[in-house]
Design a protein around this motif. Structure first.
Motif, PDB file in Angstrom:
ATOM      1  N   ASP A  41       0.833  -1.198   0.000  1.00 13.02           N
ATOM      2  CA  ASP A  41       0.000   0.000   0.000  1.00 13.02           C
ATOM      3  C   ASP A  41       0.876   1.260   0.000  1.00 13.02           C
ATOM      4  O   ASP A  41       2.030   1.232   0.430  1.00 13.02           O
ATOM      5  N   VAL A  42       0.293   2.354  -0.439  1.00 12.82           N
ATOM      6  CA  VAL A  42       1.007   3.635  -0.470  1.00 12.82           C
ATOM      7  C   VAL A  42       1.168   4.182   0.948  1.00 12.82           C
ATOM      8  O   VAL A  42       0.250   4.114   1.761  1.00 12.82           O
ATOM      9  N   TRP A  43       2.361   4.720   1.227  1.00  9.65           N
ATOM     10  CA  TRP A  43       2.574   5.483   2.451  1.00  9.65           C
ATOM     11  C   TRP A  43       2.128   6.920   2.178  1.00  9.65           C
ATOM     12  O   TRP A  43       2.790   7.663   1.455  1.00  9.65           O
ATOM     13  N   GLU A  44       1.001   7.285   2.739  1.00 11.04           N
ATOM     14  CA  GLU A  44       0.448   8.608   2.485  1.00 11.04           C
ATOM     15  C   GLU A  44       1.192   9.672   3.289  1.00 11.04           C
ATOM     16  O   GLU A  44       1.719   9.408   4.370  1.00 11.04           O
ATOM     17  N   ASP A  47       0.221  10.084   6.991  1.00  8.78           N
ATOM     18  CA  ASP A  47       0.751   9.063   7.896  1.00  8.78           C
ATOM     19  C   ASP A  47       2.232   9.295   8.176  1.00  8.78           C
ATOM     20  O   ASP A  47       2.706   9.101   9.300  1.00  8.78           O
ATOM     21  N   ILE A  48       2.966   9.689   7.136  1.00  2.90           N
ATOM     22  CA  ILE A  48       4.390   9.974   7.310  1.00  2.90           C
ATOM     23  C   ILE A  48       4.588  11.140   8.265  1.00  2.90           C
ATOM     24  O   ILE A  48       5.394  11.077   9.206  1.00  2.90           O
ATOM     25  N   LYS A  49       3.822  12.213   8.059  1.00  3.96           N
ATOM     26  CA  LYS A  49       3.968  13.403   8.895  1.00  3.96           C
ATOM     27  C   LYS A  49       3.531  13.147  10.333  1.00  3.96           C
ATOM     28  O   LYS A  49       4.113  13.708  11.284  1.00  3.96           O
ATOM     29  N   GLU A  50       2.535  12.307  10.512  1.00  2.00           N
ATOM     30  CA  GLU A  50       2.091  11.973  11.869  1.00  2.00           C
ATOM     31  C   GLU A  50       3.220  11.285  12.640  1.00  2.00           C
ATOM     32  O   GLU A  50       3.499  11.619  13.797  1.00  2.00           O
ATOM     33  N   ARG A  51       3.890  10.323  11.986  1.00  2.00           N
ATOM     34  CA  ARG A  51       5.003   9.629  12.629  1.00  2.00           C
ATOM     35  C   ARG A  51       6.185  10.580  12.829  1.00  2.00           C
ATOM     36  O   ARG A  51       6.848  10.572  13.862  1.00  2.00           O
ATOM     37  N   GLN A  52       6.431  11.409  11.846  1.00  2.00           N
ATOM     38  CA  GLN A  52       7.517  12.379  11.912  1.00  2.00           C
ATOM     39  C   GLN A  52       7.320  13.327  13.105  1.00  2.00           C
ATOM     40  O   GLN A  52       8.265  13.616  13.851  1.00  2.00           O
ATOM     41  N   ILE A  92       7.917   6.656  -2.336  1.00  2.00           N
ATOM     42  CA  ILE A  92       9.223   7.331  -2.424  1.00  2.00           C
ATOM     43  C   ILE A  92       9.025   8.837  -2.537  1.00  2.00           C
ATOM     44  O   ILE A  92       9.687   9.628  -1.845  1.00  2.00           O
ATOM     45  N   LYS A  93       8.112   9.256  -3.410  1.00  2.00           N
ATOM     46  CA  LYS A  93       7.838  10.686  -3.593  1.00  2.00           C
ATOM     47  C   LYS A  93       7.348  11.312  -2.298  1.00  2.00           C
ATOM     48  O   LYS A  93       7.817  12.382  -1.888  1.00  2.00           O
ATOM     49  N   ASN A  94       6.425  10.632  -1.622  1.00  2.00           N
ATOM     50  CA  ASN A  94       5.853  11.192  -0.390  1.00  2.00           C
ATOM     51  C   ASN A  94       6.897  11.297   0.719  1.00  2.00           C
ATOM     52  O   ASN A  94       6.952  12.293   1.444  1.00  2.00           O
ATOM     53  N   LEU A  95       7.713  10.283   0.864  1.00  2.00           N
ATOM     54  CA  LEU A  95       8.770  10.318   1.873  1.00  2.00           C
ATOM     55  C   LEU A  95       9.759  11.446   1.572  1.00  2.00           C
ATOM     56  O   LEU A  95      10.152  12.205   2.466  1.00  2.00           O
ATOM     57  N   SER A  96      10.148  11.552   0.320  1.00  2.00           N
ATOM     58  CA  SER A  96      11.118  12.582  -0.072  1.00  2.00           C
ATOM     59  C   SER A  96      10.558  13.979   0.152  1.00  2.00           C
ATOM     60  O   SER A  96      11.264  14.875   0.623  1.00  2.00           O
TER      61      SER A  96
END
Length: 390
Positions: A41-44, A47-52, A92-96
């Motif tokens: 699944d895509v890492w949205e 979700d990334i920012k919440e963990r960050q 990859i795009k979202n993480l970057s």
């Protein structure tokens, strides 16, 4: 002086090792993943920012992804693999775009890593991870009863395995089964025999050449996205660096690395330099790997192993094992100061010390054992830097 970034792996909010524990251990960076998101699944961004944000509130920074898992259908180039590759590009795009640029992954079929004993007792009564080939052969042939497994072993190997198994109680056999089939990092759920046998069926026609072809296709697809968004891909070596369960292995040797890097000849196609995984194969020259592929090393796993025999290796203290860690750290320091790149490092694995035995943690990831490793590696780095006048 350019020094290593000191990081530690954290398995998320359910990890019994807290972010405060890690901060007090001396780490400044966090290595983690969104384990709650199903593989593929895509890492949205949300979700990334919440963990960050959770990590930043503890005074730390999420610096490395470990791992952005590769779906089994990508490894097999079957089923919905095209869509899963597209999802990977989006992640990859979202993480970057969130500022997380180093993305670790592996291409090991089914199992991320394998040990037969998670609680080998050292002389000081701390506990370590261990791999015993006789134990694994016994599991494969006589417990799992993988179809045609016997043909993968010599008669002597099967006899040694049977001798090993004859000394085990029923509880010890059940524990061996559980140890080998431990699930993915961050998960405490084991594979069942039925699940693993079904998954193995899907790899019946995939050998090393085919798996490598699938890896190179995957990399050729995601490399343009990584390049566009400034991401660096760090493949983790196979652990252990040889075939298990008859599965192909393609990131085990120096020749394997050469094939991967020549196929996609860009710096972003890089390596998670794991001294433990690569060092478990005595044919690998860890110093030469730095010399040959230093510009491809994006992330460091520093740990050590000790080979008791041709069939047994175990995790050792970070500075005491078959790998001369002082030589490795010196070469890495020289590399970083030449390239002006500070590489993130984590003390991979660690002994389970008595003070942590009451806490439920993922094998190899208790706090004190890794804290000890981080402190020793930090001291080693400082001493070498002084010697080199950096």
């Amino acid at each position: 002086m350019i020094k290593m970034q000191q990081t530690m792996r954290w398995f998320g909010p359910n990890d019994n090792v807290s972010l405060m524990d890690i901060k007090q251990a001396g780490a400044t960076g966090i290595v983690t993943a969104l384990h709650q998101i199903p593989v593929g699944d895509v890492w949205e961004v949300a979700d990334i920012k919440e963990r960050q944000q959770l990590i930043r509130e503890a005074g730390l920074e999420w610096t490395v992804v470990e791992s952005l898992p590769v779906h089994e259908e990508i490894k097999r180039a079957s089923g919905n693999y095209v869509q899963y590759i597209e999802n990977y590009k989006i992640s990859i795009k979202n993480l970057s775009n969130c500022g997380i640029k180093i993305i670790t992954y592996n291409f090991m079929p089914i199992l991320d890593w394998v040990r037969t004993d998670h609680n080998f007792i050292n002389q000081d009564c701390s506990k370590a991870l261990l791999y015993n080939q006789d134990a694994f052969t016994y599991f494969d042939v006589f417990l799992l009863k993988r179809p045609n497994a016997e043909s993968d072993y010599t008669q002597t190997e099967k006899e040694n395995a049977l001798k090993f198994g004859s000394q085990l109680s029923e509880d010890e056999k059940a524990l061996l089964f559980k140890n080998v089939l431990l699930g993915l990092p961050g998960s405490k759920i084991n594979f069942t025999a039925e699940q693993i046998l079904s998954l193995l069926d899907h790899y019946a026609d995939i050998d090393n050449n085919k798996l490598r072809e699938n890896l190179i296709h995957f990399l050729s697809e995601i490399a343009p996205t990584a390049s566009e968004y400034g991401a660096k891909l760090a493949i983790h070596p196979d652990d252990p660096p040889f075939s298990v369960l008859g599965l192909p292995r393609i990131v085990s040797t120096e020749e394997d690395l050469k094939a991967i890097f020549e196929a996609i000849p860009f710096n972003l196609n890089g390596l998670c330099y794991c001294t433990g995984s690569l060092g478990a194969n005595p044919d690998n020259n860890l110093e030469r790997i730095i010399d040959d592929y230093g510009d491809r090393i994006h992330f460091l796993h520093l740990r050590n192993t000790f080979r008791e025999s041709e069939t047994i290796f175990r995790e050792s203290e970070h500075l005491k094992g078959d790998t001369k860690m002082e030589v490795i750290v010196e070469k890495l320091l020289l590399l970083m100061n030449k390239t002006n790149v500070s590489l993130p490092m984590r003390p991979d694995h660690g002994f389970l010390h008595s003070v942590d035995e009451t806490k439920e943690t993922y094998p190899g990831y208790s706090l004190v054992g890794r804290l000890k490793g981080l402190a020793e590696l930090r001291g080693l780095e400082m001493g070498i830097a002084y010697k080199l006048n950096l």
